[in-house]
Design a protein around this motif. Structure first.
Motif, PDB file in Angstrom:
ATOM      1  N   SER A  41       9.082  28.950  60.041  1.00 25.84           N
ATOM      2  CA  SER A  41       9.943  28.613  61.172  1.00 25.84           C
ATOM      3  C   SER A  41      11.315  29.257  61.043  1.00 25.84           C
ATOM      4  O   SER A  41      11.890  29.321  59.946  1.00 25.84           O
ATOM      5  N   ALA A  42      11.839  29.705  62.187  1.00 28.34           N
ATOM      6  CA  ALA A  42      13.213  30.199  62.283  1.00 28.34           C
ATOM      7  C   ALA A  42      13.871  29.505  63.459  1.00 28.34           C
ATOM      8  O   ALA A  42      13.254  29.336  64.517  1.00 28.34           O
ATOM      9  N   THR A  43      15.117  29.120  63.301  1.00 26.89           N
ATOM     10  CA  THR A  43      15.852  28.472  64.393  1.00 26.89           C
ATOM     11  C   THR A  43      17.003  29.328  64.899  1.00 26.89           C
ATOM     12  O   THR A  43      17.709  28.921  65.817  1.00 26.89           O
ATOM     13  N   THR A  44      17.183  30.522  64.297  1.00 26.73           N
ATOM     14  CA  THR A  44      18.209  31.468  64.732  1.00 26.73           C
ATOM     15  C   THR A  44      17.671  32.886  64.554  1.00 26.73           C
ATOM     16  O   THR A  44      16.757  33.119  63.744  1.00 26.73           O
ATOM     17  N   GLN A  75      11.551  28.165  66.552  1.00 29.75           N
ATOM     18  CA  GLN A  75      11.587  26.746  66.887  1.00 29.75           C
ATOM     19  C   GLN A  75      12.875  26.392  67.619  1.00 29.75           C
ATOM     20  O   GLN A  75      13.961  26.440  67.055  1.00 29.75           O
ATOM     21  N   GLY A  76      12.738  26.028  68.892  1.00 29.31           N
ATOM     22  CA  GLY A  76      13.884  25.647  69.689  1.00 29.31           C
ATOM     23  C   GLY A  76      14.319  24.211  69.446  1.00 29.31           C
ATOM     24  O   GLY A  76      13.594  23.396  68.872  1.00 29.31           O
ATOM     25  N   ALA A 102       6.430  30.960  69.930  1.00 31.41           N
ATOM     26  CA  ALA A 102       7.409  30.056  70.545  1.00 31.41           C
ATOM     27  C   ALA A 102       7.034  28.605  70.275  1.00 31.41           C
ATOM     28  O   ALA A 102       5.875  28.218  70.404  1.00 31.41           O
ATOM     29  N   ALA A 103       8.025  27.791  69.920  1.00 27.66           N
ATOM     30  CA  ALA A 103       7.783  26.368  69.640  1.00 27.66           C
ATOM     31  C   ALA A 103       8.954  25.553  70.138  1.00 27.66           C
ATOM     32  O   ALA A 103      10.110  25.940  69.977  1.00 27.66           O
ATOM     33  N   GLY A 104       8.624  24.409  70.753  1.00 25.84           N
ATOM     34  CA  GLY A 104       9.667  23.501  71.229  1.00 25.84           C
ATOM     35  C   GLY A 104       9.676  23.382  72.738  1.00 25.84           C
ATOM     36  O   GLY A 104       9.956  24.349  73.450  1.00 25.84           O
TER      37      GLY A 104
END
Length: 357
Positions: free
Chosen positions: A155-158, A176-177, A214-216
């Motif tokens: 997972s990456a958030t940025t 991950q949004g 894409a996740a979130g």
């Protein structure tokens, strides 16, 4: 019907749809059902012993020949702060008394960072995919998994985290949004970036070459179509699968999801010591003013465990971690196969039904 087949080819799936790993809520039966329906099933192994990792993989593998993913947390070992520990015990004591649980236990670490024993169990299981949250484990583990033929996701958030993960050899990146349910996977900074999925996915797709997942906030075919239009090669969906028949969530959690329209989800540190999104309940409301005083993950997760278990047994949502994403208002009761069929049909309708390639 999928113009971009990179993720399907990488995972060995018919559809670029991943059932998100949700430790404590997913089951081998759910993962197998998703795999049998052409997606990738996942099992959250973060709270399992090495022996249990092998057992759950064998159970799921016995029900499917499809793609399976085993997921692990890679958090740093927590620092122990006696003042925070004492404060947490004092805050939780009335709840323990209310549920007749006796004294609040000492705050001890029971969920350990990814290490040698779990790595050996993972290598023995040999799943198609291994995925990680809160960053990656030591590089030697990543290299060994890839050398053994296991696909590695994280997972990456940025965008910065995405670049870091690609440099370390991941095969695909889960963007991950902020809308996502459960724990945020941030790791380069001490605080979550709070970037929404619609803003995050195209930025990540622009800075990496590997497939982006894409996740979130994705719970139907319209969301999948939007993610694909933004540059994602596929999606990871969690909350929508929690109300499937094969899910492992307790009845009060399932009821809360089906009753929610997404407006009452919020990030909290109250259950685990790390930001995670769930449906607001009594425990979250009571603990909100004290979140900055709480111990680090996973110490808080350990000490709230008895509350969560007792609340579920009593049929009450008050002390359960009701993890949920913001798209929960789209949840329906179904089987995993029915949900997968609906997701594929809705995506086809939303994209105008492109032909196979």
């Amino acid at each position: 019907m999928w113009p971009d087949r990179r993720l399907c080819d990488l995972l060995g799936t018919e559809h670029p749809i991943i059932q998100a790993p949700m430790a404590g809520s997913d089951t081998p039966a759910l993962a197998a059902a998703v795999a049998n329906a052409g997606g990738m099933g996942s099992i959250g192994c973060a709270m399992m012993t090495p022996e249990r990792v092998g057992e759950v993989h064998a159970e799921a593998r016995g029900a499917t020949n499809g793609a399976l993913n085993l997921n692990f947390f890679c958090h740093a070992a927590p620092g122990f702060d006696e003042q925070k520990a004492a404060r947490a015990r004092a805050l939780l004591s009335p709840f323990f008394m209310e549920l007749d649980l006796g004294e609040v236990p000492d705050l001890t670490e029971t969920n350990f960072p990814f290490g040698e024993a779990v790595f050996e169990a993972l290598m023995a299981a040999r799943p198609r995919v291994a995925s990680f949250h809160f960053g990656l484990p030591e590089q030697r583990f990543v290299d060994a998994l890839k050398a053994a033929g296991t696909v590695v996701l994280c997972s990456a958030t940025t965008p910065a985290e995405a670049r870091d993960l690609e440099a370390r050899g991941v095969d695909a990146i889960i963007a991950q949004g902020w809308e996502a349910g459960g724990h945020q996977g941030f790791y380069l900074e001490a605080r979550p970036a709070q970037i929404g999925t619609m803003a995050l996915v195209p930025q990540v797709a622009d800075v990496v070459r590997v497939p982006v997942i894409a996740a979130g906030g994705i719970a139907d075919g319209r969301g999948i179509a939007a993610a694909l239009a933004l540059g994602a090669a596929g999606v990871q969906i969690g909350t929508a699968f929690l109300t499937c028949a094969e899910s492992g969530v307790p009845a009060p959690h399932r009821a809360a999801l089906l009753a929610s329209d997404g407006s009452a989800t919020r990030m909290t540190r109250a259950f685990s010591g790390r930001p995670a999104r769930g449906v607001v309940n009594r425990f979250m409301e009571t603990m909100e003013p004290h979140e900055a005083e709480l111990p680090d993950f996973p110490l808080m997760n350990t000490v709230t465990g008895p509350l969560r278990k007792a609340s579920a047994a009593a049929g009450s949502p008050d002390f359960i971690a009701l993890w949920s994403g913001q798209a929960v208002g789209l949840n329906r009761e179904s089987t995993a196969a029915e949900l997968m069929e609906r997701l594929v049909a809705e995506t086809k309708a939303a994209t105008g039904g492109p032909g196979d390639r």
